[in-house]
Structure formats: C-alpha cells, structure tokens
Design a protein around this motif. Structure first.
Motif, PDB file in Angstrom:
ATOM      1  N   GLN A  12     -12.847  -4.030   2.597  1.00 34.02           N
ATOM      2  CA  GLN A  12     -12.247  -2.736   2.231  1.00 34.02           C
ATOM      3  C   GLN A  12     -13.298  -1.639   2.233  1.00 34.02           C
ATOM      4  O   GLN A  12     -13.003  -0.473   2.462  1.00 34.02           O
ATOM      5  N   GLN A  48      -9.219  11.080   4.254  1.00 37.06           N
ATOM      6  CA  GLN A  48      -8.074  11.232   3.320  1.00 37.06           C
ATOM      7  C   GLN A  48      -7.636  12.667   3.102  1.00 37.06           C
ATOM      8  O   GLN A  48      -6.446  12.951   3.092  1.00 37.06           O
ATOM      9  N   ARG A  88       2.203   4.779  -6.177  1.00 40.09           N
ATOM     10  CA  ARG A  88       2.145   3.343  -6.451  1.00 40.09           C
ATOM     11  C   ARG A  88       2.076   3.121  -7.946  1.00 40.09           C
ATOM     12  O   ARG A  88       1.143   3.607  -8.607  1.00 40.09           O
ATOM     13  N   VAL A 132       0.825  -1.211   0.000  1.00 44.21           N
ATOM     14  CA  VAL A 132       0.000   0.000   0.000  1.00 44.21           C
ATOM     15  C   VAL A 132       0.859   1.261   0.000  1.00 44.21           C
ATOM     16  O   VAL A 132       0.473   2.278  -0.568  1.00 44.21           O
ATOM     17  N   ARG A 133       2.032   1.180   0.617  1.00 43.37           N
ATOM     18  CA  ARG A 133       2.994   2.297   0.577  1.00 43.37           C
ATOM     19  C   ARG A 133       4.390   1.733   0.374  1.00 43.37           C
ATOM     20  O   ARG A 133       4.650   0.578   0.723  1.00 43.37           O
ATOM     21  N   ILE A 156      -4.165  11.253   4.139  1.00 49.18           N
ATOM     22  CA  ILE A 156      -2.939  11.278   3.316  1.00 49.18           C
ATOM     23  C   ILE A 156      -2.510  12.725   3.135  1.00 49.18           C
ATOM     24  O   ILE A 156      -3.334  13.567   2.776  1.00 49.18           O
ATOM     25  N   SER A 170       2.379   8.059  -1.099  1.00 42.98           N
ATOM     26  CA  SER A 170       3.439   7.233  -1.664  1.00 42.98           C
ATOM     27  C   SER A 170       2.986   6.773  -3.062  1.00 42.98           C
ATOM     28  O   SER A 170       1.985   6.066  -3.184  1.00 42.98           O
ATOM     29  N   TYR A 213      -4.972   7.001  -5.715  1.00 41.22           N
ATOM     30  CA  TYR A 213      -3.661   6.749  -5.107  1.00 41.22           C
ATOM     31  C   TYR A 213      -3.455   5.281  -4.751  1.00 41.22           C
ATOM     32  O   TYR A 213      -2.364   4.869  -4.397  1.00 41.22           O
ATOM     33  N   THR A 250     -13.771  -1.441   6.810  1.00 45.88           N
ATOM     34  CA  THR A 250     -13.781   0.000   6.821  1.00 45.88           C
ATOM     35  C   THR A 250     -15.018   0.520   6.100  1.00 45.88           C
ATOM     36  O   THR A 250     -15.461  -0.105   5.139  1.00 45.88           O
ATOM     37  N   ASP A 255      -8.366   7.938   8.434  1.00 48.52           N
ATOM     38  CA  ASP A 255      -7.078   7.872   7.738  1.00 48.52           C
ATOM     39  C   ASP A 255      -6.917   9.159   6.941  1.00 48.52           C
ATOM     40  O   ASP A 255      -7.895   9.633   6.346  1.00 48.52           O
ATOM     41  N   PHE A 284      -0.626   9.432   6.792  1.00 44.47           N
ATOM     42  CA  PHE A 284       0.398   8.891   5.889  1.00 44.47           C
ATOM     43  C   PHE A 284       0.885   9.949   4.914  1.00 44.47           C
ATOM     44  O   PHE A 284       0.101  10.793   4.485  1.00 44.47           O
ATOM     45  N   MET A 285       2.176   9.838   4.549  1.00 43.92           N
ATOM     46  CA  MET A 285       2.670  10.649   3.444  1.00 43.92           C
ATOM     47  C   MET A 285       2.279   9.928   2.166  1.00 43.92           C
ATOM     48  O   MET A 285       2.447   8.694   2.081  1.00 43.92           O
ATOM     49  N   PRO A 333     -12.441   6.902   6.969  1.00 42.49           N
ATOM     50  CA  PRO A 333     -11.278   7.587   6.391  1.00 42.49           C
ATOM     51  C   PRO A 333     -11.689   8.781   5.535  1.00 42.49           C
ATOM     52  O   PRO A 333     -12.499   8.637   4.640  1.00 42.49           O
TER      53      PRO A 333
HETATM   54  N1  SAH Z   1     -10.216   0.387   2.208  1.00 42.70           N
HETATM   55  C1  SAH Z   1      -9.806   1.261   3.193  1.00 42.70           C
HETATM   56  C2  SAH Z   1      -8.327   1.485   3.366  1.00 42.70           C
HETATM   57  C3  SAH Z   1      -7.311   0.719   2.671  1.00 42.70           C
HETATM   58  S1  SAH Z   1      -5.675   1.257   2.715  1.00 42.70           S
HETATM   59  C4  SAH Z   1     -10.456   2.570   2.898  1.00 42.70           C
HETATM   60  O1  SAH Z   1     -10.894   2.847   1.838  1.00 42.70           O
HETATM   61  O2  SAH Z   1     -10.485   3.353   3.796  1.00 42.70           O
HETATM   62  C5  SAH Z   1      -5.494   2.064   4.271  1.00 42.70           C
HETATM   63  C6  SAH Z   1      -5.093   3.483   4.158  1.00 42.70           C
HETATM   64  O3  SAH Z   1      -3.831   3.618   3.561  1.00 42.70           O
HETATM   65  C7  SAH Z   1      -5.999   4.368   3.319  1.00 42.70           C
HETATM   66  O4  SAH Z   1      -7.143   4.784   3.966  1.00 42.70           O
HETATM   67  C8  SAH Z   1      -5.090   5.518   2.954  1.00 42.70           C
HETATM   68  O5  SAH Z   1      -5.159   6.532   3.917  1.00 42.70           O
HETATM   69  C9  SAH Z   1      -3.705   4.892   2.993  1.00 42.70           C
HETATM   70  N2  SAH Z   1      -3.142   4.773   1.645  1.00 42.70           N
HETATM   71  C10 SAH Z   1      -3.597   4.027   0.625  1.00 42.70           C
HETATM   72  N3  SAH Z   1      -2.817   4.195  -0.469  1.00 42.70           N
HETATM   73  C11 SAH Z   1      -1.854   5.072  -0.121  1.00 42.70           C
HETATM   74  C12 SAH Z   1      -0.741   5.663  -0.822  1.00 42.70           C
HETATM   75  N4  SAH Z   1      -0.504   5.394  -2.089  1.00 42.70           N
HETATM   76  N5  SAH Z   1       0.047   6.532  -0.131  1.00 42.70           N
HETATM   77  C13 SAH Z   1      -0.197   6.820   1.162  1.00 42.70           C
HETATM   78  N6  SAH Z   1      -1.217   6.297   1.851  1.00 42.70           N
HETATM   79  C14 SAH Z   1      -2.045   5.428   1.229  1.00 42.70           C
END
Ligand code: SAH
Ligand code: SF4
Ligand code: F3S
Length: 468
Positions: free
Chosen positions: A229, A292, A366, A78-79, A332, A364, A191, A263, A330, A361-362, A290
């Motif tokens: 998810q 974001q 992908r 995920v990161r 970002i 990241s 993301y 979630t 959550d 989270f910072m 979340p």
């Molecule tokens: N399905 C869940 C979360 C899955 S991933 C939802 O939708 O809430 C968990 C968390 O990781 C996300 O909520 C997001 O804040 C973070 N995340 C996902 N992809 C990311 C990325 N590319 N860079 C940083 N944080 C990320």
C-alpha cells in the motif's frame, strides 16, 4: 510484539496437510473453482493464494461459475460501488445453489474483514458456506473441510503483525507477476478504509522476497511488480534494508528483466529512491504517485501530509533524474467541504503535471473513517459533475501529451494480441507503462521487442516493430 509469528506459520503447516487430504478425496473427480476479485492488486494476489491452495485440494480453475464446485467472491470495500456489486452478485447465486446444493460458496476479502458486515452477510445469505476476512486466507483449506462436512464458517480474526509465508500461489499471467513486499497501512488517510481492513504495516523479510522473485523468474516470469500500500515505508525488521536498497537487491536477480513497484506515497518518496530508480537498470521508468487532490486545504483534511508545492517539487525531481519517466495518479473529487476553488486547484495540478493516466473517483464515505463523520458532505450531483470535468480535462491533456511519443523508440514486453477487425495487432507496455499496439502475431507474446511509435489512439500508442 503483539503476536508470535508462529501462530500463522503453524496454521499454514496444518492447512497444507488438510489441503492434501482433501486433494486425495477429490482425486479423479474433475472438480473446478471460480474466483471473482473486486479489488486492487493486493486483493488479486490473495486470489492467487486461494487458487494455489485450491489446486492442492484437487480443484482446477474455471472461468464459468455454472460449472464450478467452489465459487469465491473476493470482496473490496474501498468505495461503496465495489460493495453494492458484491451484494447483487451473491444474491444471484441463490438460484444456482438451489439447483446444485453441493456447490460451496465462499465470500472473503476486505469487506468481510469488517465484523458487522461479515455477520450481516452470513445471516442474510444462509446458502453462503464460508465467510472469512483478510487475516485468514491461509486457513482456507480448514473452511473447505468444514463445508464438505456440512458446517458453515464465519471468521473475522485480527492476527495483525504476522506475515504468513510459504503459501502456494497460482499466478495468473505468464510473463509479468506481482510479489508482495509489505502488508497493511499506517497512514490513515481520513477517507480510507484500507488501514482498518488490512491492519498495520508489516514488511516481509528481504530474503523471502528475493527467494520469491528467483522462484518466479525460474518459472519464466521476466517482469515483477513489487506490491504494497505504501512501498516507500518498507523496512526490514533489523532496519538494515529500506525500499531503495530492496529495489537494488531484487534487481540483481539473474533472468529478471523488468522491475516495477506500487504504490508510492508522495509524503516519503526519498531522494535515495529517485536515485535508485535512475541508476538501477531493470527498474522501469514509471511511477504511480497518487495525489488525491490539488488543494492544500483538502490535502490537510485528508491527512496526506504533503502540500501541492511539495508534490510538484517531487515530480520535478523525478523528471530531472529519471530519464523519460511517466507519472500516473489517483484523484478523489468531492471530498467533504471541497469547494469549487479547491476543485479548480485539482484541475490546475492535473494540467501542470501532465499525467499519463489518472484513476479518478468520486469520494465515497466509508463507515468508521474520519472523513465520513465530517460536516459538509458534497452532494452526489456535484461529485458527478466534477468527476466528468476532471475526466474530460485528463482526456484532452492525454491526447495532447501522447503526441510527444511519436517517433520515440523503445522496448515493449508483448502481453497479448488483438484480432479485431481482421487485423492482428500485438500489444505490450513500454518501460514507462504506456501501452503500444503494433502489427504482430500471437507468437510474439512474452517477448521483448523494439518498437517505434507512429501514432496515438485514446490512452494508448500505435507503433511498428523495428530492428534492434
Ligand atoms: N495505498 C494506495 C491506494 C489504495 S486505495 C495509496 O495510498 O495510494 C486506491 C485509491 O482509491 C486511492 O488512491 C484513492 O484515490 C481511492 N480511494 C480510497 N478511499 C476512497 C474513498 N473513500 N472514496 C473514493 N476513493 C477512494
Ligand atoms: Fe489508504 Fe492512504 Fe493507506 Fe493508501 S496510504 S491505503 S490511501 S490510508
Ligand atoms: Fe484493495 Fe479494496 Fe482491500 S482496494 S486493500 S481490496 S479495500
């Protein structure tokens, strides 16, 4: 339908036999397995399934990889941070494998569901015996059999659409556990890699879920967290059961005390769900929602399909209907093009909502996601600075908000006991997910007790036991 569900069901049966055969061979050898998971609860649940199959193969769990006969790294992508940790840790196994060539090393999980990454790892680390993706967990006994015969395995299949049912599960914990209600994700937040490595959304049959909850309650678990998810888009194949209905159905299982879920995607959190949370006794008064970002421009670029205003409206509704609900989130920072103004919108939203925990989270990038291709990626230094600012703000809000709990009485499920500094402090969570520490001993673990909150300590609360 793309695939017939029979494929994986057939494979599950076959693998059960293979596991039993290996179990007979391993009988009396006192073999051990070690699993390290790097990802979310979904990932940890996969590890519990691998554990269940390993027990059938005659292995028992160990916390020490040096004495393990099978070592599994269950990866997350995920990161970038999660990925780098895995590469480092696998490299460090070379020495162990040189000393004990019979040790079987397996790497699985979301990172390995990306074909090119799996192939790269397979080539770079010839001492890794097994590499497999998220769609092949149920075939693990076959891979172990191959390894025992000296063959390597590399597999990243996509059998999207199927739900493997009936795998053995070795659950960690004794009182609280997870039950999956749906797999995959269709949201494609720009993301996020999850939809690419977990496939399309597919909901389990409600009866299979209820049967599993009944089974875990019979094993002594009293708190269940329903996992997906995006649980709000749960729907049974006949369309009859949506998530609020499922919550009500599951809550009727005798012996179950607490029901949680995660979630929830804010875009489709319905009034019906809020009503179900408010009126279904066993459902805990906590929601992980979340957000974001607090900026509408960024939310749009993220493809989150809600606005800041809509999100705040949902929060208000939850708070007005569900007594004393606590909200976690959550966030970002540093999504491509994020300006200081956008970031300020996030800070102000955090202040406005008053989360009881925020996982921050910072951003990241992908590979393969839309956001990774966007112009104006934010420099690492700026991301770091914003993360720090956000975390500082959240910490100060938390400190302030925690004061409102002083004097509150509520029930905790005791999870453990902390013996530091000569004090014995038991700890457990309230329905609203807040952790409370209070003087108490180990024999309280697993019990539901009433406590009164007397003080606060960083993220958690301090309390004392009270009579009912
Ligand atoms: N399905 C869940 C979360 C899955 S991933 C939802 O939708 O809430 C968990 C968390 O990781 C996300 O909520 C997001 O804040 C973070 N995340 C996902 N992809 C990311 C990325 N590319 N860079 C940083 N944080 C990320
Ligand atoms: Fe990722 Fe968005 Fe799906 Fe959550 S809802 S798993 S953040 S794509
Ligand atoms: Fe979970 Fe990481 Fe996969 S967050 S779904 S283990 S990419």
């Amino acid at each position: 339908m793309k695939n017939t569900p029979l494929v994986s069901q057939y494979e599950i049966e076959r693998n059960r036999e293979i596991a039993e055969n290996i179990g007979r061979l391993n009988n009396g050898k006192n073999l051990k397995y070690y699993i390290e998971s790097y990802g979310c609860q979904m990932n940890e649940h996969d590890a519990e399934k691998l554990g269940g199959m390993l027990i059938n193969m005659g292995y028992t769990a160990t916390e020490d990889k040096n004495e393990a006969d099978i070592i599994i790294f269950n990866t997350c992508c995920v990161r970038e941070h999660a990925e780098l940790r895995v590469f480092g840790n696998i490299g460090a196994l070379k020495k162990l494998k040189d000393e004990r060539p019979d040790v079987i090393i397996a790497v699985c999980g979301c990172m390995m569901q990306q074909k090119s990454v799996a192939e790269h790892l397979y080539k770079r680390y010839p001492f890794v015996n097994i590499v497999f993706g998220t769609h092949d967990i149920h075939n693990f006994p076959t891979f172990v059999e191959n390894a025992l015969c000296g063959d390597r395995t590399l597999i990243t299949r996509n059998i999207d659409g199927e739900i493997p049912e009936g795998l053995p599960i070795r659950r960690s914990g004794s009182f609280s556990t997870h039950v999956i209600i749906m797999y995959g994700c269709n949201n494609f937040c720009t993301y996020c890699i999850v939809p690419y490595v977990r496939g399309r959304e597919r909901s389990r049959d409600p009866q299979a879920i209820i049967d599993e909850v009944k089974a875990v309650v019979a094993q002594g678990y009293t708190e269940v967290t329903l996992l997906g998810q995006n649980v709000n888009s749960y729907r049974s194949s006949d369309g009859q059961v949506n998530f609020p209905k499922l919550l009500k159905m599951v809550s009727e299982v005798d012996g179950l005390k607490r029901l949680r879920f995660m979630t929830s995607h804010p875009k489709d959190l319905s009034d019906e769900l809020i009503e179900a949370m408010a009126t279904t006794n066993k459902v805990c008064h906590h929601i992980h929602l979340p957000v974001q970002s607090g900026s509408n421009r960024i939310l749009k670029l993220m493809n989150r399909v809600y606005t800041r205003e809509k999100y705040l409206e949902t929060v208000e509704k939850l708070r007005s209907k569900v007594k004393d609900i606590e909200i976690t989130t959550d966030i970002i920072v540093g999504f491509p093009t994020e300006t200081d103004e956008d970031f300020k919108d996030t800070l102000s939203l955090v202040e406005q909502v008053g989360y009881s925990a925020a996982y921050t989270f910072m951003y990241s990038p992908r590979k393969g996601t839309r956001a990774a291709e966007m112009d104006d990626q934010i420099p690492q230094e700026v991301k770091k600075q914003r993360l720090k600012e956000l975390n500082d703000l959240e910490a100060s809000i938390l400190q302030k908000n925690n004061l409102k709990f002083i004097g509150m009485k509520g029930e905790v499920l005791v999870e453990g006991c902390d013996k530091r500094e000569g004090n014995t402090m038991a700890f457990g969570k309230l329905s609203n997910f807040k952790m409370v520490y209070f003087p108490g001993s180990e024999d309280l673990i697993g019990k539901y007790l009433n406590v009164e909150v007397t003080d606060t300590h960083h993220n958690s609360l301090i309390g004392k036991m009270i009579e009912e």
